[in-house]
Scaffold this active site. Sequence first.
Site, PDB file in Angstrom:
ATOM      1  N   GLU A 191     -12.236  -2.490   2.904  1.00 31.86           N
ATOM      2  CA  GLU A 191     -12.795  -2.320   4.261  1.00 31.86           C
ATOM      3  C   GLU A 191     -13.905  -1.275   4.318  1.00 31.86           C
ATOM      4  O   GLU A 191     -13.932  -0.415   5.201  1.00 31.86           O
ATOM      5  CB  GLU A 191     -11.675  -1.973   5.252  1.00 31.86           C
ATOM      6  N   ASN A 216      -6.404   1.294   3.158  1.00 33.05           N
ATOM      7  CA  ASN A 216      -7.154   2.520   3.436  1.00 33.05           C
ATOM      8  C   ASN A 216      -6.824   3.630   2.454  1.00 33.05           C
ATOM      9  O   ASN A 216      -7.670   4.471   2.134  1.00 33.05           O
ATOM     10  CB  ASN A 216      -6.865   2.997   4.863  1.00 33.05           C
ATOM     11  N   GLU A 275       0.849  -1.185   0.000  1.00 33.15           N
ATOM     12  CA  GLU A 275       0.000   0.000   0.000  1.00 33.15           C
ATOM     13  C   GLU A 275       0.887   1.239   0.000  1.00 33.15           C
ATOM     14  O   GLU A 275       2.013   1.211   0.493  1.00 33.15           O
ATOM     15  CB  GLU A 275      -0.889  -0.012   1.253  1.00 33.15           C
ATOM     16  N   TYR A 312      -6.141  -9.309  11.955  1.00 34.38           N
ATOM     17  CA  TYR A 312      -4.818  -9.110  12.537  1.00 34.38           C
ATOM     18  C   TYR A 312      -4.847  -9.534  14.004  1.00 34.38           C
ATOM     19  O   TYR A 312      -5.894  -9.483  14.650  1.00 34.38           O
ATOM     20  CB  TYR A 312      -4.402  -7.641  12.464  1.00 34.38           C
ATOM     21  N   GLU A 367      -5.951  -9.609   3.822  1.00 31.34           N
ATOM     22  CA  GLU A 367      -5.078  -8.974   4.812  1.00 31.34           C
ATOM     23  C   GLU A 367      -5.024  -9.882   6.034  1.00 31.34           C
ATOM     24  O   GLU A 367      -6.060 -10.183   6.620  1.00 31.34           O
ATOM     25  CB  GLU A 367      -5.569  -7.572   5.219  1.00 31.34           C
TER      26      GLU A 367
END
Length: 497
Positions: free
Chosen positions: A172, A71, A26, A243, A290
């Site tokens: 997300e 994001n 990212e 996570y 992720e």
Amino acid sequence: MKTKITVEKEFTLAQVSDKLFGSFIEHLGRAIYTGIYEPGHPLADEQGFRRDVIEMVKELHIPLVRYPGGNYLSGYDWKDGIGPRDKRPARLDIAWHSIEPNQIGIDEFYDWTKKAGTAIMGAVNMGTGTPRDAAELVEYCNFPGGTYWSDLRKKNGHAEPYGIKTWCIGNEMDGPWQTCHLEAADYGKKARETAKMMKFTDNSIECVVCGSSSTSIPTYPEWDRIVLEYTYDNVDYISIHRYFENSGDDDDFLASFCDMDNFIKTSCAAADYVKALKRSSRTMYLSFDEWNVWYQRNMQEHPWLTAPRILEDHYSLLDALVLGGMAITLLNHADRIKIACLAQLINVIAPIFAEPGKGAYRQTIYWPFRDVSVFGHGTVLTPVVRTAKKLTKKYGEVPAVVFSVVYDEESGEVTVFALNTDKKETSETEISLASFGKTKMFYRTEMTGTDLSQKNSLETPDAVMSRPAELVQSDNSSYTVQLKPASWNVLRFKIEK
């Protein structure tokens, strides 16, 4: 502690997807700038890409890299990252409180993936972006020529299309932290129409719709159901993210695979409900795009900078063991998880760490990820396991030793991945491969140590890594091995003719 694992050749679960051990980059912190790209570095190539980082990535055999976010994606206009570099605008990246110079865009990243031996898993903006923006990006990347966007790609130096076949529709979007966050029904409608336009542009692509980004978010798992009710017939996968971090109890942390396992099962249940609701014959697969250990409490405040030092977790042996348990869980759900991306790849919560103007090294988590990425190919088997139970505060009783077994029929090899989560006891483990006939152990590594907090660094890059362990021979394909306390183990066997 005694453990026995009986591997039956016919107890098959699923073929491992060739996209199961991908990764993610990212525009965040130093992932791009001073991560993969650092003009002027002693090891930079003619395009400014760090050769040392490329070599470490190539060793991982990563099939695809999700790009450009994250994001960051929800406020990103891909058109800012194409054309002459001196004419590209610098923008505020409000997702990560950074300044984005747009010196790397889809064209440069494609070039990097070719050098690194991987491919792009594309992503389109569902925050500030529109379905038309998404379709135009697909046209720019994949259409051969003769249209405005495809001819612009040619003008920008790439005559041949990129052929990006897998695309994430946003990131997300269930999260209130997301730029232009949408409610489930609103996102479902927008994602459906976006997928349609993208597939109208290139009917060979696959689309991934946003599922739940956490088990703690209030909309979980209802979000998945609502989104899939709108998109089930138009997309190919639903994404999930998870996570883990150590909250202070090592045993709970080592048992994170239990939470991951339940998360996957719940996501599958939501998808299967919609399948039944729609009377569909098609199964929705998961993209776990992720996953990692991430100490999210380290998201410190910082001024507006280009490539600030944020989210630079430095991983310990304990973190690497937890990641090994997560990798085992992915393999043991290979029947439903067809894509997965370790987040991320360079500097930002990553297996590879590179210092500006200096060297790069492999973090502890590099090794279990490399093991499963290189050796985790073939058919996942479901072994019969008898092992001790361990009591944890968070998950109750959990198995002390967990396994995944992969059989590669083409090469005639069986690989056993094993994690001993007990910090004190060695597991005397019997591995029975009698159903394969005569076999021979030809490879064995272990990652362990007396200090679970030990980390790697530029000065001590090999302090924690997978190291060769003693081979065990057998006349009847039954092997007894000692799995050390708190250890990640890879054992490989050749089936003899």
